[in-house]
Design an enzyme around this catalytic site. Structure first.
Site, PDB file in Angstrom:
ATOM      1  N   SER A 225       0.842  -1.186   0.000  1.00  0.00           N
ATOM      2  CA  SER A 225       0.000   0.000   0.000  1.00  0.00           C
ATOM      3  C   SER A 225       0.879   1.240   0.000  1.00  0.00           C
ATOM      4  O   SER A 225       2.011   1.221   0.484  1.00  0.00           O
ATOM      5  CB  SER A 225      -0.910   0.029   1.235  1.00  0.00           C
ATOM      6  OG  SER A 225      -0.139   0.191   2.416  1.00  0.00           O
ATOM      7  N   LYS A 226       0.329   2.316  -0.550  1.00  0.00           N
ATOM      8  CA  LYS A 226       1.094   3.550  -0.658  1.00  0.00           C
ATOM      9  C   LYS A 226       1.378   4.175   0.701  1.00  0.00           C
ATOM     10  O   LYS A 226       2.225   5.056   0.810  1.00  0.00           O
ATOM     11  CB  LYS A 226       0.360   4.550  -1.547  1.00  0.00           C
ATOM     12  CG  LYS A 226      -1.004   4.977  -1.015  1.00  0.00           C
ATOM     13  CD  LYS A 226      -1.722   5.849  -2.034  1.00  0.00           C
ATOM     14  CE  LYS A 226      -3.107   6.255  -1.577  1.00  0.00           C
ATOM     15  NZ  LYS A 226      -3.839   7.045  -2.576  1.00  0.00           N
ATOM     16  N   ARG A 227       0.698   3.711   1.756  1.00  0.00           N
ATOM     17  CA  ARG A 227       0.949   4.268   3.085  1.00  0.00           C
ATOM     18  C   ARG A 227       2.246   3.743   3.672  1.00  0.00           C
ATOM     19  O   ARG A 227       2.772   4.317   4.618  1.00  0.00           O
ATOM     20  CB  ARG A 227      -0.220   3.955   4.011  1.00  0.00           C
ATOM     21  CG  ARG A 227      -1.523   4.508   3.444  1.00  0.00           C
ATOM     22  CD  ARG A 227      -2.623   4.653   4.451  1.00  0.00           C
ATOM     23  NE  ARG A 227      -3.770   5.304   3.829  1.00  0.00           N
ATOM     24  CZ  ARG A 227      -4.658   6.012   4.493  1.00  0.00           C
ATOM     25  NH1 ARG A 227      -4.533   6.170   5.778  1.00  0.00           N
ATOM     26  NH2 ARG A 227      -5.668   6.564   3.881  1.00  0.00           N
TER      27      ARG A 227
ATOM     28  N   ARG B  47       6.118  11.074   4.251  1.00  0.00           N
ATOM     29  CA  ARG B  47       6.312   9.897   5.111  1.00  0.00           C
ATOM     30  C   ARG B  47       7.722   9.856   5.665  1.00  0.00           C
ATOM     31  O   ARG B  47       7.941   9.512   6.832  1.00  0.00           O
ATOM     32  CB  ARG B  47       6.020   8.605   4.323  1.00  0.00           C
ATOM     33  CG  ARG B  47       4.556   8.342   4.055  1.00  0.00           C
ATOM     34  CD  ARG B  47       4.326   6.914   3.565  1.00  0.00           C
ATOM     35  NE  ARG B  47       4.944   6.695   2.263  1.00  0.00           N
ATOM     36  CZ  ARG B  47       4.339   6.903   1.106  1.00  0.00           C
ATOM     37  NH1 ARG B  47       3.091   7.318   1.075  1.00  0.00           N
ATOM     38  NH2 ARG B  47       4.959   6.663  -0.034  1.00  0.00           N
TER      39      ARG B  47
END
Length: 501
Positions: free
Chosen positions: A252-254, A468
């Protein structure tokens, strides 16, 4: 039989590495058997689908080295290849199901369905449609529809029994029909859901083998029922293992950059990325780690796909990419690839208005605009220190901004500016205070080229990855803290919406 496979992405965001991964295996299987590989655009989600996203998907797949025999841009005998252009076909087939008694109109309101699901969850039951409109007579159903009453069309599901899903890579999978919802096939706006469009298109496009991610296994009974209802032969199913983050959660991009555009912007070679995706669930007979598309096709055997959860490790991809740079490029190719990457007119033109007012000599470019060519800026916690905000408050700014930008449908400077201004309001901060840590996380500097334009040029996934990175530099955010922030974030958005902000 001519083997025909397909990839059917939804144009609702940046092109995902998972799309290239599934496309690669479909491509290799088709070509190994002398067949055709089809590209179809599943754009029935009209609220989120964009032609910009479609164009990015097509360009990204071509960048990694994949071409299709039929598709929206090359045509073919089974077009059109966009689902939004095939609406009449889906309505025709929904009527066929209604006429045969395999589907029914549902007039339930969204409020009623929400209450039903809440009650089912409270009783620890599988949330599913309760069959409220199933008992309506055909005459009453037709009368209410003719009167203009809002409705959807749902498929019927057997009351009991088990569906046996035969998968090329797995033992037969048994799924009780009690776990299968009476799926909406045609929405109230007349457009199909994925399930109806998927089955109708695969049949009419002559797809013989469906290779897709294993997250679709639970949908297989619905699709097999539809094939049976129409009296069609179902294609052979093959569910590929999902790509995983290093912690084994779904990619996932998270937690990991997932956009193909991110890896292109970071300077990865397309052949290295495709090679790495090929290794995710398959290996060469001699176990060699580095191989090209032609080599993969020459040795491809679908039955050698491994079902273990393949881990998408950016460090391993980076190592493989380095091998390609060192082993496959001579000096002239090295220079050509760098120029093609970023040092070309198309890539530099958008930077000119941002950097020209800030330089006096060409050598100033490195300091002013060098961060555009970086991966993650080399920042420290001290760099992110704020005059007014504590470190945890700075983290909150970065996290909330990340959430806001993730939800942004259009990625351009104007939309980004509006979003960042709105984020400052949600955070109840002055704009300059909320932007200060963003300058550092995005550019590595406390001031740089105009922030809104800079984020727009960097692109969605690279910008989000830098946010992030800023969070990690400050020690990361625990799941507990993130949960509290998500709750506060949603409450703040709701309050802002209620106030008309």
């Amino acid at each position: 039989m001519t083997v025909r496979t397909r990839i059917a992405p939804s144009p609702t965001g940046d092109p995902h590495v998972g799309t290239a991964y599934v496309a690669l295996f479909n491509y290799c299987f088709a070509k190994t058997h002398g067949g055709q590989f089809i590209l179809r655009i599943e754009d029935t989600d009209q609220a989120r689908s964009t032609r910009e996203s479609e164009g990015a998907i097509l360009a990204a797949l071509r960048w990694v080295g994949l071409e299709w025999d039929e598709g929206p841009d090359v045509g073919g005998p089974h077009g059109p290849y966009r689902q939004s252009e095939r609406s009449a076909l889906y309505r025709e087939h929904a009527d066929i199901l209604l006429g045969k008694g395999h589907a029914f109109r549902c007039f339930c309101t969204a409020e009623r369905l929400t209450e039903v699901r809440k009650a089912q969850m409270a009783a620890k039951q599988t949330p599913r449609y309760d069959g409220h409109c199933l008992s309506l007579s055909a005459d009453e159903s037709a009368r209410r529809a003719a009167a203009g009453e809002t409705h959807v069309v749902r498929m019927k599901v057997p009351d009991g029994g088990t569906c046996v899903v035969h998968d090329r890579l797995r033992d037969p999978i048994h799924i009780d029909y009690s776990q299968v919802d009476m799926q909406v096939l045609l929405k109230s706006d007349g457009l199909p859901t994925y399930h109806l469009a998927n089955v109708v298109d695969d049949h009419h496009m002559g797809i013989t083998h469906v290779m897709r991610g294993e997250e679709w296994i639970s949908s297989a009974p619905k699709h097999l029922l539809l094939y049976g209802y129409f009296g069609w032969q179902a294609p052979e199913l093959c569910h590929l293992p999902l790509l995983r983050n290093p912690d084994k959660s779904k990619l996932s991009k998270r937690k990991n950059p997932t956009s193909i555009l991110y890896y292109q912007r970071m300077g990865f070679l397309p052949e290295a990325l495709l090679n790495y995706l090929g290794r995710m669930a398959w290996s060469m007979p001699d176990e060699s780690e580095k191989f090209g598309l032609d080599q993969m096709m020459a040795h491809f055997d679908v039955d050698r796909i491994s079902l273990g959860g393949p881990v998408f490790d950016v460090d391993k991809l980076t190592w493989l990419n380095g091998r390609y740079i060192r082993e496959d490029l001579d000096d002239a190719q090295f220079i050509e690839r760098i120029v093609r990457w970023q040092l070309n007119r198309e890539a530099l033109a958008p930077l000119v208005p941002l950097v020209r007012p800030r330089i006096s000599t060409w050598s100033d470019l490195v300091d002013v605009a060098g961060f555009f060519l970086q991966g993650m800026p080399p920042i420290t916690a001290d760099d992110l220190a704020h005059k007014k905000l504590e470190p945890q408050e700075v983290q909150r700014v970065l996290q909330w901004t990340q959430w806001q930008l993730e939800a942004l449908p259009a990625w351009d400077a104007a939309a980004i500016e509006a979003t960042l201004r709105a984020t400052a309001g949600v955070l109840e901060l002055k704009l300059r205070d909320s932007l200060a840590p963003l300058f550092v996380a995005i550019s590595g500097k406390k001031s740089s080229t105009p922030l809104f334009d800079t984020i727009g040029l960097l692109g969605r996934d690279l910008s989000l990855a830098r946010l992030r990175h800023g969070l990690e530099v400050l020690g990361g955010v625990s799941k507990k803290q993130q949960g509290r922030w998500q709750k506060a974030y949603r409450a703040a958005l709701a309050a802002q919406a209620e106030a008309g902000g």
